[in-house]
Design an enzyme around this catalytic site. Structure first.
Site, PDB file in Angstrom:
ATOM      1  N   ASP A   7       0.857  -1.175   0.000  1.00  0.00           N
ATOM      2  CA  ASP A   7       0.000   0.000   0.000  1.00  0.00           C
ATOM      3  C   ASP A   7       0.900   1.235   0.000  1.00  0.00           C
ATOM      4  O   ASP A   7       2.084   1.172   0.354  1.00  0.00           O
ATOM      5  CB  ASP A   7      -0.912   0.002   1.217  1.00  0.00           C
ATOM      6  CG  ASP A   7      -2.233   0.709   0.947  1.00  0.00           C
ATOM      7  OD1 ASP A   7      -2.260   1.573   0.048  1.00  0.00           O
ATOM      8  OD2 ASP A   7      -3.228   0.414   1.622  1.00  0.00           O
TER       9      ASP A   7
ATOM     10  N   GLU B  61     -17.082  10.619   4.515  1.00  0.00           N
ATOM     11  CA  GLU B  61     -16.564   9.276   4.793  1.00  0.00           C
ATOM     12  C   GLU B  61     -15.666   8.842   3.645  1.00  0.00           C
ATOM     13  O   GLU B  61     -15.977   9.045   2.477  1.00  0.00           O
ATOM     14  CB  GLU B  61     -17.697   8.270   5.005  1.00  0.00           C
ATOM     15  CG  GLU B  61     -18.599   8.058   3.800  1.00  0.00           C
ATOM     16  CD  GLU B  61     -19.512   6.852   3.952  1.00  0.00           C
ATOM     17  OE1 GLU B  61     -19.280   6.021   4.848  1.00  0.00           O
ATOM     18  OE2 GLU B  61     -20.450   6.729   3.139  1.00  0.00           O
TER      19      GLU B  61
END
Length: 860
Positions: free
Chosen positions: A269, A617
């Protein structure tokens, strides 16, 4: 310019090699990818190998190796690479419970990806998001509705996630019998990852029960490796039992490679290797060189970041051997040969896809089909829906999400050529119905944007953006772009502001001309991290020109005269870490209850479009709103201002249809009382507005089913940071949900008979009758429970099937349920296997006990 010349030189050499005699084995397309990778590996220097192991892989002209970019996004359509078809957000697609349709969706996504890759190749430079490796699907388990990135997943169930994930991989990578892979898909984030966002760079998961690991968190990854042949797996940010996932030998080597036989690539990542050594993060390594060595020795082949630049230093220091690096490089070279990346276009079938397919009408139709199937009808008191078209003059649309196009895109999105908002969808069906904003998402205010009236200095819509890869706005700009919507950019999730722009240490200038059509007082709003200033007609009206200032928001009101043209300039500088900027020009008012009721007039029905937004979000965000932290939610309830407004409408005698937009579950207890109908619209993509309107007015009979549990409130859940499954998801939750996993209403009704199970042939049969007056579809869901395991799941999904029935029709439905579907956790051997014994089979159209027909069978 030097970089571009090297790229063109490499392409020239590669073209010459392809066009002439095949003098070296790696240049021979008739050899296997394995053989070619083995040969090319021997010809690389250590420094060249290192450069190939980072996400932005440069050309190596002396060997004819073209440029390659490992980092591309396609969560629900091609992301961050110009115009593309924007499909509904992932949880919406999961709610379709239709993996066949999902594979069709991602087949079109891979078509568009190949076209864009060819365009970049012809331009002579491949930027981020323009190549053939795509970091999707996200198959993490959506274990807690507070997780902001849960919208990227396929829900809370391991089996549904497995089925959907396999479909995505097949659509992206192409047929198994093709000579070349269409794309490289990536299963992420391995392993055991689902928030919180605010501490993921330092968070450590400890003492996770083995049952939860093998029964919940790992099955989808195993399936994508062994059943779908996924090309890549991305390791996650956090630690497990003290070891970072991207440096975790147990997970990367023992489980992924040794036990499961994964032969593909592991990618990090973005920034995860830096977390190994940077202060305040994991701090398990002393510096970038030792961190890089740790990642390589664990099996991480490609880094998204820049730490791998230190690998030559790590070899010299004895932290890692070049032979260990060779293992990684061979894997990544093999993957590129499998794509045809080194071969002539005429040999690679995927290079011939016409450019006209990008964002074409057929793909838009597919986006509409998916949005329809994924939209879930949660509640429909007294059959209020569908709405009679003849009564549309008595309808008002209200709510902060009704006319928000960007909200529809979800996160990690591309840019649609057009977006149908929910208001537009309703008006396309019912004419010019009245719209009242009513409130903002979290505030009792109404802001009417005037941004659409801004034009760039050269006459384009919106503001012109100019970017420099330095912090002084000096020299040649790296790129320009036009901001046609109010500015809302961040580098959360390592996202660049525009192709070619640095993640850090860059600057930007946004310029526009504003000519108001009336005298009024407007608000200029800016939010940023690090520096920004807003200049109106040469005067600095907002000045945040301080170094390393945390994200903050400032507003200023100014009077504007009709017909006068005002210049607006925004200067922005990013120095370190977080980058973010938001800007809008708005008219702000605070409507009273009496004003809102007066505006609704004699309307009988209010369609209230609310919920939350990807602005609130998402991945590692900084949001200055109560109830949100780092992109996650603190609570799952609807913002109070929306609750109060719908309660007011209910008390005034209005029928309320609530259209909820969110990436995850919401606690909607008051809404279930105050609203006659509730539609879960998610973030519906570019065609989502038409999908919602089709359902409201009955042109489509809803059939979506929840891929997650809708709890009553977060009080029903364990602590967010507790990764144990006890008390979570329909499989382990013993409380009463508001809407259960698998729930979804239709305008038809369906009756289920008693199921029968043929153990010998592994076939379950059941009679299902459409007892309604309309043709419709239902999803037959099959759950099992090991009756001898009191600590096991209450029930667990093992198969499902979409069933289309005409009004009054009875269908005898056959569902394959072979012996391997009864694989469960064996407490005696601590393994997943088929444990002989008595099992309960439950069949129905949701996970709720009262909707399930049950039988018991003995499995040998």
């Amino acid at each position: 310019m030097k970089s571009k010349k090297l790229i063109i030189a490499a392409m020239f050499i590669a073209s010459a090699v392809r066009g002439g005699a095949q003098s070296l084995p790696y240049q021979n397309p008739n050899l296997t990818a394995e053989q070619r990778a083995e040969d090319l590996l021997k010809r690389l220097t250590l420094e060249e190998k290192t450069r190939l192991m980072m996400n932005g892989s440069p050309a190596i002209p002396r060997l004819g190796i073209p440029q390659f970019e490992w980092w591309n996004e396609a969560l629900h359509g091609i992301g961050r690479n110009g115009f593309a078809t924007v499909y509904p957000i992932t949880t919406c697609m999961a709610a379709s419970w239709d993996e066949t349709l999902l594979e069709q969706v991602f087949t079109t996504v891979s078509d568009e990806a190949r076209v864009k890759a060819q365009q970049a190749k012809r331009n002579g430079e491949i930027k981020r998001y323009q190549s053939l490796s795509f970091w999707t699907p996200n198959i993490n388990i959506f274990r807690d509705p507070r997780w902001g990135r849960g919208q990227e997943t396929y829900g809370e169930d391991p089996y549904l996630t497995e089925k959907m994930g396999i479909a995505v991989v097949r659509g992206l990578q192409g047929p198994d019998d093709a000579k070349y892979r269409k794309l490289l898909a990536c299963a992420k984030h391995f392993a055991v990852h689902s928030g919180p966002e605010w501490n993921r760079h330092s968070f450590n998961i400890e003492n996770l029960p083995a049952r939860d690991l093998w029964e919940t968190y790992l099955p989808a990854f195993k399936a994508l490796v062994q059943k779908a042949g996924v090309a890549e797996v991305m390791c996650a940010y956090q630690r497990i039992d003290g070891e970072p996932c991207c440096g975790n030998t147990r997970y990367e080597q023992q489980i992924l490679r040794d036990e499961w036989g994964f032969k593909g690539m592991i990618v990090s990542d973005c920034g995860a290797i830096g977390d190994f050594w940077q202060k305040g993060k994991h701090e398990v390594s002393k510096d970038a060189a030792s961190a890089s060595a740790k990642a390589v020795l664990s099996g991480t082949d490609v880094e998204c970041g820049a730490n791998y630049k230190r690998l030559p230093e790590a070899v010299k220091a004895g932290y890692v051997n070049e032979a260990d690096i060779d293992i990684c490089v061979k894997r990544l070279l093999k993957a590129r040969f499998e794509l045809g990346d080194f071969d002539a276009d005429e040999l690679v079938e995927w290079t011939k896809i016409p450019e006209s397919i990008v964002a074409c009408e057929a793909h838009k139709k597919l986006a509409l089909d998916m949005a329809r199937k994924g939209t879930v009808l949660l509640q429909n008191k007294n059959g209020l829906l569908p709405v009679d078209r003849k009564a549309t003059e008595k309808i008002v649309v209200m709510g902060p999400n009704a006319n928000d196009s960007v909200m529809m895109w979800g996160n990690y999105s591309g840019y649609p050529t057009r977006t149908i908002t929910i208001l537009q969808g309703i008006r396309r069906k019912a004419g010019n119905v009245k719209y009242i904003q009513g409130c903002q998402l979290t505030k009792n205010e109404v802001e009417n944007s005037r941004y659409s009236m801004i034009k760039s200095p050269d006459g384009q819509k919106g503001m012109k953006a100019t970017y420099w890869n330095n912090t002084n706005m000096e020299g040649e700009p790296v790129t320009t772009a036009y901001m046609r919507e109010p500015i809302n950019l961040s580098n959360g999730g390592a996202t660049v502001f525009a192709p070619g722009v640095n993640l850090e240490k860059f600057s930007a200038r946004y310029e526009g001309l504003f000519t108001p059509d009336q005298d009024e007082t407007l608000t200029l709003s800016i939010g940023c991290d690090d520096k920004a200033r807003v200049i109106l007609d040469g005067d600095t009206v907002i000045n945040r020109w301080k170094s390393r200032q945390r994200i903050d928001y400032q507003q200023v009101k100014r009077n504007f005269k009709a017909g006068k043209t005002y210049t607006i300039q925004i200067d922005y500088v990013q120095e370190n870490d977080m980058a973010a900027i938001q800007f809008d020009l708005t008219k702000k008012t605070t409507p009273t209850k009496e004003q809102l009721l007066a505006e609704t007039g004699d309307a009988e029905t209010v369609i209230f479009v609310g919920g939350i937004s990807p602005r609130l979000e998402g991945e590692e965000m900084k949001v200055d709103e109560p109830g949100f932290r780092g992109g996650d939610r603190v609570s799952i309830e609807l913002p109070q201002v929306q609750r109060d407004l719908m309660a007011m409408l209910h008390e005034a005698g209005k029928k309320v249809i609530f259209v909820n937009c969110s990436g995850g579950a919401m606690g909607l207890v008051p809404e279930s009382q105050h609203c006659d109908a509730i539609i879960q619209a998610w973030y519906g993509g570019e065609q989502g507005g038409d999908a919602v309107a089709d359902i409201i007015f009955g042109d489509y009979n809803p059939s979506g089913k929840l891929p997650i549990t809708f709890y009553k409130s977060a009080d029903q859940l364990p602590d967010f940071e507790d990764y144990r499954m006890a008390g979570r998801t329909y499989r382990y939750f013993h409380g009463e949900p508001l809407f259960p996993f698998g729930h979804g209403l239709s305008y038809s009704t369906f009756s289920y008979g008693s199921p029968k199970y043929d153990i010998k042939n592994g076939i379950l049969t059941i009679d299902i009758t459409n007892t309604g007056t309309r043709d419709g579809e239902d999803v037959a869901q099959v759950y099992i429970r090991n009756t001898a395991d009191p600590d096991g799941p209450i029930k667990t999904l093992r198969e499902y099937k979409r069933v289309a029935l005409k009004a009054g029709e009875c269908g005898n439905v056959s569902i394959e349920l072979p012996r391997e579907r009864f694989e469960v956790w064996d407490t005696k051997t601590n393994t997943m296997r088929v444990v002989p014994g008595t099992y309960e089979i439950m069949v129905g159209n949701s996970s709720a006990d009262n909707s399930l027909k049950k039988i018991k069978v003995k499995i040998k």
